[in-house]
Design an enzyme around this catalytic site. Sequence first.
Site, PDB file in Angstrom:
ATOM      1  N   THR A  49      18.095  -4.118  30.407  1.00 35.04           N
ATOM      2  CA  THR A  49      18.427  -5.427  30.956  1.00 35.04           C
ATOM      3  C   THR A  49      18.286  -6.511  29.903  1.00 35.04           C
ATOM      4  O   THR A  49      17.415  -6.428  29.016  1.00 35.04           O
ATOM      5  CB  THR A  49      17.520  -5.770  32.154  1.00 35.04           C
ATOM      6  N   GLU A  99      17.126  -9.286  30.605  1.00 33.99           N
ATOM      7  CA  GLU A  99      15.949 -10.080  30.989  1.00 33.99           C
ATOM      8  C   GLU A  99      14.792  -9.909  30.009  1.00 33.99           C
ATOM      9  O   GLU A  99      13.827 -10.671  30.046  1.00 33.99           O
ATOM     10  CB  GLU A  99      15.504  -9.722  32.409  1.00 33.99           C
ATOM     11  N   TYR A 108       8.951  -7.006  36.173  1.00 36.22           N
ATOM     12  CA  TYR A 108      10.123  -6.136  36.024  1.00 36.22           C
ATOM     13  C   TYR A 108      10.597  -6.110  34.574  1.00 36.22           C
ATOM     14  O   TYR A 108      10.773  -5.034  33.982  1.00 36.22           O
ATOM     15  CB  TYR A 108      11.253  -6.627  36.925  1.00 36.22           C
TER      16      TYR A 108
END
Length: 209
Positions: free
Chosen positions: A121, A123, A144
Site C-alpha cells: 500500500t 499508505e 494498518y
Amino acid sequence: MKIGILGGGGCFALNFASVCSERNIAHFGIGRSQKPPAFWQVEHHYRYWKLHIVDELPAVMAVLDTERPDVIVNYAAQGEGAASFEGNAPDFFRTNVWGLSRLVIELRKRDYLKRFINISTSELYGSTELPAKETDPYKPSSPYAISKAAFDQYLVSMHKNFGFPMNILRPSNCYVEGQQLYRIVPKTIVSALTGKTLPLQGGGRAMKS
C-alpha cells in the site's frame, strides 16, 4: 505458467483472476471469504479454496504444494487503516506480519516458486503532496500501515539475505468493478452522479460534486 492468488476472494483479486482467464494463464485462488458467486466478477470457472492463511496455514500449503504455482500474487491482508486503531490493532499485526511471515518461511522451503508478488500500500508513505517514490522514507500513520511496512521490510530482508524471489507493489486509491461503495473512488463517482456532497473524513471540508 501458473499463478496462485492469495486473498483470492476480494474484488481486486477477482478482477485479476478474470484477466488471467482472458489471457489463458493457469490460475487458482485461496482466501478466507466464501467462494465468490457466479456473476460479472468471475465469469469463468475459478478454482478457489476457502482457507485462512493465519489459522489454516498447513491446509494452505497443502493446496500450494499440489498446485505448484510458479508465481504467487498476494492480496491477503487485514485492511482498512481507519479500522486498525484501538483494540483492533493486534488483529492487523497478527495477519499482516505474523501470519504472512510464517507463510514466507514455508514458501522458502519450496522449489517451485519463482516469484512472490506482494500487493502492499502507498499508505506506508503517509500523506504526501506529490506522488511518492519508492525511495521516499516511510511515514505510516495507522497500525494498518505500520503492519504493512513491517511485512514489506521483512520481504526485503528475506531477499537480501536468502535471495527470496519477491516484488512489492504499492498502489494508491485503485479502483475495480465490484469495489465496495464506501471506498473513496466509487464514493466520489456515486456522489458526482447523484449531485450529492462528498463526505470527507478527518475534519476536512466536504466537497460538492
